[in-house]
Motif scaffolding. Sequence first.
Motif, short mmCIF file in Angstrom:
data_model
loop_
_atom_site.label_atom_id
_atom_site.label_comp_id
_atom_site.label_asym_id
_atom_site.label_seq_id
_atom_site.Cartn_x
_atom_site.Cartn_y
_atom_site.Cartn_z
N GLN A 277 -0.45 -3.74 -1.98
CA GLN A 277 1.12 -2.02 -2.48
C GLN A 277 0.33 -1.57 -2.85
O GLN A 277 1.02 0.05 -1.79
CB GLN A 277 2.02 -2.70 -4.17
CG GLN A 277 3.44 -2.11 -3.58
CD GLN A 277 4.11 -2.80 -2.56
OE1 GLN A 277 4.07 -2.11 -1.56
NE2 GLN A 277 4.38 -4.33 -2.93
N GLN A 280 -0.52 -0.22 0.94
CA GLN A 280 0.09 0.29 2.07
C GLN A 280 0.85 1.53 2.13
O GLN A 280 1.39 2.04 2.76
CB GLN A 280 1.54 -1.29 1.60
CG GLN A 280 2.83 -1.37 3.11
CD GLN A 280 3.51 -2.27 2.57
OE1 GLN A 280 3.66 -3.59 3.43
NE2 GLN A 280 4.81 -2.54 1.40
N SER A 281 1.15 1.79 0.65
CA SER A 281 1.48 3.09 0.23
C SER A 281 1.13 4.49 0.87
O SER A 281 1.28 5.25 0.24
CB SER A 281 1.78 3.02 -1.36
OG SER A 281 2.66 2.42 -1.48
N LYS A 353 5.81 0.43 -4.98
CA LYS A 353 6.47 -0.09 -4.42
C LYS A 353 8.21 1.06 -4.38
O LYS A 353 8.69 1.27 -3.45
CB LYS A 353 6.95 -1.02 -4.50
CG LYS A 353 8.38 -1.64 -3.85
CD LYS A 353 8.88 -2.89 -4.66
CE LYS A 353 9.88 -3.78 -3.65
NZ LYS A 353 9.73 -5.32 -4.37
N ASN A 354 7.37 1.96 -5.83
CA ASN A 354 9.33 2.75 -6.35
C ASN A 354 9.21 4.19 -5.88
O ASN A 354 10.03 4.82 -6.27
CB ASN A 354 9.26 1.74 -7.42
CG ASN A 354 10.24 0.59 -7.76
OD1 ASN A 354 10.19 0.43 -6.33
ND2 ASN A 354 9.73 0.59 -8.63
N ASN A 355 8.08 4.32 -5.57
CA ASN A 355 7.91 5.98 -5.87
C ASN A 355 6.94 6.24 -3.82
O ASN A 355 6.44 5.13 -3.49
CB ASN A 355 6.70 6.13 -6.14
CG ASN A 355 7.16 6.38 -8.15
OD1 ASN A 355 7.77 7.50 -8.10
ND2 ASN A 355 6.80 5.37 -8.22
N SER A 356 7.36 7.68 -3.94
CA SER A 356 6.30 8.30 -2.06
C SER A 356 5.35 8.29 -2.23
O SER A 356 4.51 8.32 -3.58
CB SER A 356 7.57 9.34 -1.57
OG SER A 356 6.95 10.35 -2.93
N TYR A 357 4.53 8.10 -1.35
CA TYR A 357 3.07 7.67 -1.35
C TYR A 357 2.52 9.68 -1.93
O TYR A 357 1.73 9.54 -3.22
CB TYR A 357 2.80 8.71 0.26
CG TYR A 357 0.98 9.22 0.13
CD1 TYR A 357 0.08 8.26 -0.30
CD2 TYR A 357 1.18 10.55 0.46
CE1 TYR A 357 -1.20 8.62 -0.31
CE2 TYR A 357 -1.15 10.48 0.63
CZ TYR A 357 -1.70 9.79 0.37
OH TYR A 357 -3.40 10.33 0.97
N GLU A 358 3.19 10.81 -1.72
CA GLU A 358 3.01 12.11 -1.96
C GLU A 358 3.22 11.74 -4.20
O GLU A 358 2.58 12.50 -4.97
CB GLU A 358 4.15 13.19 -2.07
CG GLU A 358 3.69 13.44 -0.50
CD GLU A 358 4.75 12.65 0.79
OE1 GLU A 358 4.89 11.56 -0.40
OE2 GLU A 358 4.44 12.58 1.94
N ASP A 359 4.10 10.93 -4.08
CA ASP A 359 4.84 11.14 -5.67
C ASP A 359 3.60 10.40 -6.36
O ASP A 359 3.23 10.41 -7.56
CB ASP A 359 5.92 10.84 -5.68
CG ASP A 359 7.74 11.49 -5.93
OD1 ASP A 359 7.12 12.70 -5.72
OD2 ASP A 359 8.54 10.96 -5.40
N LEU A 360 3.50 9.04 -5.91
CA LEU A 360 2.07 8.35 -6.13
C LEU A 360 0.94 8.74 -6.68
O LEU A 360 0.07 8.82 -7.88
CB LEU A 360 1.84 7.00 -5.88
CG LEU A 360 0.83 6.12 -5.06
CD1 LEU A 360 1.23 5.82 -6.39
CD2 LEU A 360 0.70 4.92 -4.49
#
Length: 657
Positions: A277, A280-281, A353-360
């Motif tokens: 995950q 993939q993000s 899974k529940n957050n965008s790449y930037e937020d992650l």
Amino acid sequence: MISKTTIDQVYETARLEEVIGDFVQLKKSGSNFKGLSPFTDERTPSFMVSPVKQIWKDFSSGKGGNVVAFLMEHEHFSYPEAIKYLAKKYNIEVEETEQTNEQKEQANERESMYLVSEYAQTYFSESLWERESGKAIGLTYFKERGFTDETIKKFGLGYCLDNWDSFTNTALDKGYQLEFLEKTGLTIVKEQAGDESRKFDRFKGRVMFPIHSMSGRVLGFGGRILTNDKKAAKYLNSPESEIYHKSKVLYGIYFAKQSIAKEDNCYLVEGYTDVIQLYQSGVKNVVSSSGTALTPEQIRLINRLTKNITVLFDGDAAGLRASLRGIDLILEQGMNVKVCTFPEGEDPDSFAKNNSYEDLVLYLEENAKDFIQFKTSLLAEEAANDPIKRADTVRDIVNSISKIPDRIKKEIYIQECAKIMHISEEVLYNTLAQIDKKGVADASKKLKQEQKAFEVVKSQQTVEKVDVQYELEKQIIELLLLYGGEKQEFEDLVLKENEEGDLVLEPEIVEAKVYEKVYLDLQEDEIELTNDQFRSIYYKLIEDLNEREEFTVNAFLSNLDQEMVNEVSSILMEEERYTLHDWERKDIYPKAKKMGVAQLVAETILTLRCNLIKNRIKKLQKDTEGSNGDNSEVLEEIVNYLQLNKLLNAKLNRVLS
């Protein structure tokens, strides 16, 4: 068999520093690269890579060679497997004849196990995409986890049909042997009365996660059951085998290695889906310990690529407590460790899974705590206002600091701990000293016990004598490898008698290639190299230099066996050992060997002649010892040799004692 054209193309295209860079973090060191040995546990780099010569040398283990030799040593590839790996990496089409069943049977045990594992991965993947039950159960599960088709295919995810022996029977029909299906753990064999034995698919009815080595070979599998069968384990791994050692493998390392080296950081998670995950993000520098406790071998695997580890954990308190041991292990390896926890109810998989790449990425950057901050906050919460628990917490933290090998880091962490826990540095230093003292005492006690159990008789230390002949022959091989095809002006020495009747050496200038000069001089004096390995390399070199218009070390190495490759790389990389010491930073500038090639060749051959004359004189003198006969001829020969030796040493500007 792989065609000669393919092999030549692979050697011409493959860049050693790029290939090794996938497995070892390399740093520039002059014209070379250096890094930590992938073959031994070391903290000071002794592994050298020469892009110019396209060879490597590991001074800690003594291993060395070209790009193929590295893959054969590190990944235990056979020669054809190493060529195929490089061909795949550089998009080179492999021309080969198909393996017959007989050839498959002749493959050794490890190779056979790899072949079976690779076939299993293909079978499970095909079952997932092409069989109705695979699509309905396995593919649906992966889609529900949020994995895209591209991700599923990249990680080679699959499904093992919910039948007792579908995989085993198909593999046997394809010509794979039951022996290796059982040894890899893919098939369980139960003996029954009589000659019959029952065969079962170990991963029956499970979604499959192939576990790859750092080079991408399938080592084993993790299988997850999707039914609520309380008798069956949720996750099932391949058993330990000749090719799969759970404690030495990290899930996702093959896909993450380049990102880990590039980002100079590795995210460590717990499960397979966490890795997939996050990858993939967009967070690709992530690996997993496959649901097992972290081991020193796994940490050392990461240490080859980076010194920095960030451990990612969910909010589960029990899981956080268990993680503390892993942190101490990372510190023991001299690595920098941070910890990042996710909000309650979240884990790396769900959060990614529940957050965008930037937020992650932002969350990981802002919430990654230094290990001491993490450990202090975690244990301080438990201690609260209890003085005894608080004291235990401080002792626990200092115990972790004691694991760090670097003394400067230790001091910085002690200061940090003193501030956070509101305790004097003096008390912490005293506690640290007690822990260190106990560690030394325990180690000393263990050593004494071992010595008592097995006493070794001390032998007198002997100084190893330098084998002059060996060193000179090695020098000749090195000169041929480095400068064999170069044209130089040589000063030939011709032995003549002057007017007084004395022997003198008269110089003559001759232009020739280095290999021609060496070959003709040795032929003229009827000198044969005494070392068997050097002699074989010498004749191969002369032949290659004579036949090829453009000689390259890389092309030459491609035609040698592994033992010779190792010897050649040792010869060529010997001088690189000293670049590990970084002399130039100490204002010491060694003279480049390139300066005065003709002089170096001439001096080496002259010195070899002197050494042979010296040995001949010794032999003649020994032959005359205790002899009562007429030794006049022998003595005359000795006098002539002494005179010649004097002339040669005069040319070398040496004074004879």
